[in-house]
Motif scaffolding. Structure first.
Motif, PDB file in Angstrom:
ATOM      1  N   ALA A 353      35.178  27.928  25.329  1.00 32.50           N
ATOM      2  CA  ALA A 353      34.660  29.076  26.093  1.00 32.50           C
ATOM      3  C   ALA A 353      34.554  28.794  27.586  1.00 32.50           C
ATOM      4  O   ALA A 353      33.790  29.441  28.295  1.00 32.50           O
ATOM      5  CB  ALA A 353      33.317  29.557  25.538  1.00 32.50           C
ATOM      6  N   GLN A 354      35.317  27.814  28.082  1.00 30.32           N
ATOM      7  CA  GLN A 354      35.445  27.646  29.531  1.00 30.32           C
ATOM      8  C   GLN A 354      36.502  28.649  29.994  1.00 30.32           C
ATOM      9  O   GLN A 354      37.618  28.666  29.457  1.00 30.32           O
ATOM     10  CB  GLN A 354      35.893  26.221  29.859  1.00 30.32           C
ATOM     11  N   GLU A 355      36.161  29.476  30.975  1.00 27.88           N
ATOM     12  CA  GLU A 355      37.087  30.547  31.309  1.00 27.88           C
ATOM     13  C   GLU A 355      37.168  30.798  32.807  1.00 27.88           C
ATOM     14  O   GLU A 355      36.253  30.476  33.570  1.00 27.88           O
ATOM     15  CB  GLU A 355      36.723  31.840  30.582  1.00 27.88           C
ATOM     16  N   VAL A 356      38.293  31.372  33.188  1.00 29.69           N
ATOM     17  CA  VAL A 356      38.512  31.880  34.535  1.00 29.69           C
ATOM     18  C   VAL A 356      38.866  33.349  34.371  1.00 29.69           C
ATOM     19  O   VAL A 356      39.775  33.705  33.607  1.00 29.69           O
ATOM     20  CB  VAL A 356      39.643  31.121  35.258  1.00 29.69           C
ATOM     21  N   ASP A 357      38.149  34.218  35.076  1.00 31.65           N
ATOM     22  CA  ASP A 357      38.265  35.645  34.835  1.00 31.65           C
ATOM     23  C   ASP A 357      39.653  36.193  35.141  1.00 31.65           C
ATOM     24  O   ASP A 357      40.137  37.094  34.443  1.00 31.65           O
ATOM     25  CB  ASP A 357      37.215  36.399  35.667  1.00 31.65           C
ATOM     26  N   LEU A 358      40.295  35.687  36.183  1.00 31.74           N
ATOM     27  CA  LEU A 358      41.615  36.194  36.541  1.00 31.74           C
ATOM     28  C   LEU A 358      42.449  35.067  37.136  1.00 31.74           C
ATOM     29  O   LEU A 358      41.971  34.319  37.988  1.00 31.74           O
ATOM     30  CB  LEU A 358      41.500  37.338  37.561  1.00 31.74           C
ATOM     31  N   VAL A 359      43.683  34.963  36.665  1.00 35.63           N
ATOM     32  CA  VAL A 359      44.623  33.968  37.161  1.00 35.63           C
ATOM     33  C   VAL A 359      45.873  34.687  37.647  1.00 35.63           C
ATOM     34  O   VAL A 359      46.434  35.526  36.937  1.00 35.63           O
ATOM     35  CB  VAL A 359      44.995  32.944  36.057  1.00 35.63           C
ATOM     36  N   LEU A 360      46.288  34.378  38.865  1.00 36.55           N
ATOM     37  CA  LEU A 360      47.550  34.872  39.407  1.00 36.55           C
ATOM     38  C   LEU A 360      48.502  33.691  39.522  1.00 36.55           C
ATOM     39  O   LEU A 360      48.119  32.633  40.007  1.00 36.55           O
ATOM     40  CB  LEU A 360      47.353  35.510  40.790  1.00 36.55           C
ATOM     41  N   GLU A 361      49.731  33.884  39.098  1.00 41.78           N
ATOM     42  CA  GLU A 361      50.739  32.832  39.233  1.00 41.78           C
ATOM     43  C   GLU A 361      51.916  33.356  40.031  1.00 41.78           C
ATOM     44  O   GLU A 361      52.565  34.323  39.646  1.00 41.78           O
ATOM     45  CB  GLU A 361      51.229  32.335  37.873  1.00 41.78           C
ATOM     46  N   ARG A 362      52.161  32.731  41.164  1.00 37.27           N
ATOM     47  CA  ARG A 362      53.291  33.090  42.007  1.00 37.27           C
ATOM     48  C   ARG A 362      54.586  32.658  41.332  1.00 37.27           C
ATOM     49  O   ARG A 362      54.588  31.800  40.460  1.00 37.27           O
ATOM     50  CB  ARG A 362      53.128  32.411  43.371  1.00 37.27           C
ATOM     51  N   VAL A 367      49.360  28.554  41.309  1.00 40.30           N
ATOM     52  CA  VAL A 367      48.341  29.282  40.556  1.00 40.30           C
ATOM     53  C   VAL A 367      47.127  29.536  41.446  1.00 40.30           C
ATOM     54  O   VAL A 367      46.708  28.673  42.222  1.00 40.30           O
ATOM     55  CB  VAL A 367      47.929  28.460  39.313  1.00 40.30           C
ATOM     56  N   PHE A 368      46.565  30.746  41.300  1.00 40.00           N
ATOM     57  CA  PHE A 368      45.357  31.135  42.034  1.00 40.00           C
ATOM     58  C   PHE A 368      44.328  31.612  41.014  1.00 40.00           C
ATOM     59  O   PHE A 368      44.618  32.481  40.186  1.00 40.00           O
ATOM     60  CB  PHE A 368      45.667  32.254  43.040  1.00 40.00           C
ATOM     61  N   ALA A 369      43.135  31.025  41.083  1.00 42.03           N
ATOM     62  CA  ALA A 369      42.094  31.302  40.100  1.00 42.03           C
ATOM     63  C   ALA A 369      40.954  32.082  40.751  1.00 42.03           C
ATOM     64  O   ALA A 369      40.519  31.746  41.860  1.00 42.03           O
ATOM     65  CB  ALA A 369      41.559  29.992  39.521  1.00 42.03           C
ATOM     66  N   PHE A 370      40.469  33.110  40.049  1.00 45.09           N
ATOM     67  CA  PHE A 370      39.340  33.914  40.524  1.00 45.09           C
ATOM     68  C   PHE A 370      38.271  33.959  39.448  1.00 45.09           C
ATOM     69  O   PHE A 370      38.527  34.389  38.318  1.00 45.09           O
ATOM     70  CB  PHE A 370      39.785  35.348  40.846  1.00 45.09           C
ATOM     71  N   LEU A 397      47.529  24.257  41.349  1.00 49.76           N
ATOM     72  CA  LEU A 397      46.425  25.151  41.694  1.00 49.76           C
ATOM     73  C   LEU A 397      46.370  25.306  43.208  1.00 49.76           C
ATOM     74  O   LEU A 397      45.917  24.422  43.933  1.00 49.76           O
ATOM     75  CB  LEU A 397      45.102  24.602  41.157  1.00 49.76           C
ATOM     76  N   GLY A 398      46.831  26.441  43.688  1.00 50.38           N
ATOM     77  CA  GLY A 398      46.865  26.680  45.126  1.00 50.38           C
ATOM     78  C   GLY A 398      45.505  26.989  45.711  1.00 50.38           C
ATOM     79  O   GLY A 398      45.193  26.597  46.840  1.00 50.38           O
ATOM     80  N   ALA A 399      44.670  27.704  44.952  1.00 55.65           N
ATOM     81  CA  ALA A 399      43.318  28.034  45.413  1.00 55.65           C
ATOM     82  C   ALA A 399      42.484  28.460  44.218  1.00 55.65           C
ATOM     83  O   ALA A 399      42.985  29.087  43.283  1.00 55.65           O
ATOM     84  CB  ALA A 399      43.352  29.145  46.464  1.00 55.65           C
TER      85      ALA A 399
END
Length: 430
Positions: A353-362, A367-370, A397-399
């Motif tokens: 249950a470790q999570e990142v709400d939104l991930v964008l991958e160029r 990868v960008f994690a929000f 992981l870019g940011a």
């Protein structure tokens, strides 16, 4: 502030998408503007009509629709751009456009606008595949509502910029966040004063979309189940989609709930965010998350108002936390549509249950994690999902960004950047 601003929204076009549309007209033969009703698709078409001198063929008008159905080829021939609003009412148009494009694939020939997702139309798969570019037109972003979109936070991140230097202390209050988030991004409702007028609009809007657009797509045997399903999905927005549990809560079979969910997606009331990183290991979740497309619609369905949120009732605050996540995810995805950078979107969750709400991958693998927090504090415990993601992707992981409702910008020693949520719509230096 939203107060006093609503009157300036009459006829507003999604400003950033106007520039994107102008660019794509020089490259693509046919463009479909796809998004919910009343978000500004018609405004975009009419602005283009004013520049080009081409009329808008409005298939929402019964007389026009009948004429187009009688002879679709007549309405799609001639010099471009041919501008057609609510094209989904006359599916035969797609075959007529295909015939035209078989003869001439010059850029800028057709711009279609529709309130039903293009890929859900049965004619779409056989008609314009490979010939059409789909441009999503979501509800207005907060920057567009304020009239100052500028260079967005997400676009700058995707371009590799250091956004930490852009943000000064936030002055957005808890009450202002609640007002913005519960209002959502539908231009028509933002012109109305908060309270009963907006509530009537949301009620009428959902009745229209369900009674007209959904039933036009498919014969629904249990029409009364659609509003119930939508309310359950609103209560579970921002959470892992459990279709079995959702069906049980509504009193439906699993297969029926899945079919009805697809219809609600088709008319842009609901969206699924797929699981990201499923190739990174067997202990990465594969289920999608579900979100309501517009935070205002979600707030209305849940009965959340700024006044109710201010009572600090624990159950209300839990619902508000999910609303904040859906709101912020929507803001980020709106800004993704402003960028020409190819991006894939998902959420990340481990078996623990470790999570990142939104991930964008160029498209280059960056990868960008929000991570999104409704509270005013962020501590190291809130970074468990980011740490798990970083362990798996390493230097890709870019940011990593945590958005919260506190006032200050800072970094943790692992490089994770914490930003006030209003950095999504305020200009550099505030």
């Amino acid at each position: 502030m939203l107060t006093g601003m609503e009157g300036s929204l009459t006829g507003i076009a999604p400003r950033q998408l106007t520039a994107v549309l102008t660019r794509r007209l020089t490259e693509e033969p046919a463009i479909v503007l796809n998004g919910p009703r009343t978000v500004g698709k018609s405004t975009l078409l009419h602005a283009l009509a004013d520049r080009t001198g081409s009329p808008v063929i409005d298939c929402d008008d019964p007389a026009t629709r009948a004429a187009v159905r009688n002879d679709p080829g007549r309405f799609v021939s001639g010099p471009g751009p041919v501008l057609i609003d609510e094209y989904q009412h006359v599916p035969d148009l797609l075959s007529a456009i295909k015939a035209e494009l078989n003869r001439d694939l010059s850029p800028g020939r057709f711009v279609l606008a529709g309130s039903t997702r293009y890929t859900t139309l049965p004619e779409a798969g056989q008609a314009l595949t490979g010939r059409v570019d789909i441009l999503e037109v979501p509800p207005l972003a907060q920057a567009e509502i304020d009239g100052s979109p500028g260079d967005s936070l997400v676009c700058r991140l995707l371009d590799g910029a250091d956004v930490s230097s852009d943000a000064g202390p936030s002055t957005t209050s808890r009450e202002e966040y609640a007002r913005r988030i519960t209002a959502g991004g539908m231009p028509v409702v933002l012109r109305r004063p908060p309270g009963r007028s907006r509530s009537r609009w949301f009620s009428n809007y959902l009745d229209l979309v369900i009674e007209r657009d959904v039933l036009e797509l498919s014969r629904v045997r249990q029409r009364e189940m659609l509003p119930r399903l939508l309310r359950v999905l609103a209560a579970r927005s921002g959470q892992i989609l459990n279709i079995v549990g959702t069906a049980s809560a509504v009193g439906m079979e699993k297969s029926s709930a899945e079919n009805y969910l697809k219809l609600l997606e088709a008319v842009f009331l609901v969206m699924r965010i797929p699981a990201w990183g499923t190739t990174l290991g067997s202990r990465v979740a594969r289920q999608p998350k579900v979100h309501l497309v517009d935070a205002g619609v979600m707030a209305w369905l849940l009965g959340l108002t700024p006044e109710k949120i201010a009572t600090n009732d624990p159950a209300t605050l839990t619902e508000y936390g999910h609303l904040v996540e859906s709101f912020a995810v929507g803001e980020i995805l709106r800004q993704v549509t402003w960028s020409d950078t190819p991006v894939s979107v998902g959420h990340f969750r481990t078996a623990e249950a470790q999570e990142v709400d939104l991930v964008l991958e160029r498209d280059d693998g960056t990868v960008f994690a929000f991570e999104i927090k409704a509270g005013t504090r962020v501590d190291r415990a809130d970074l468990a999902g980011v740490r798990a993601l970083r362990d798996r992707v390493g230097g890709r992981l870019g940011a990593a960004v945590v958005l919260y409702t506190g006032a200050h910008t800072f970094r943790f020693d692992d490089g994770t950047l914490v930003l006030p949520m209003d950095a999504l719509w305020t200009t550099a230096g505030r």
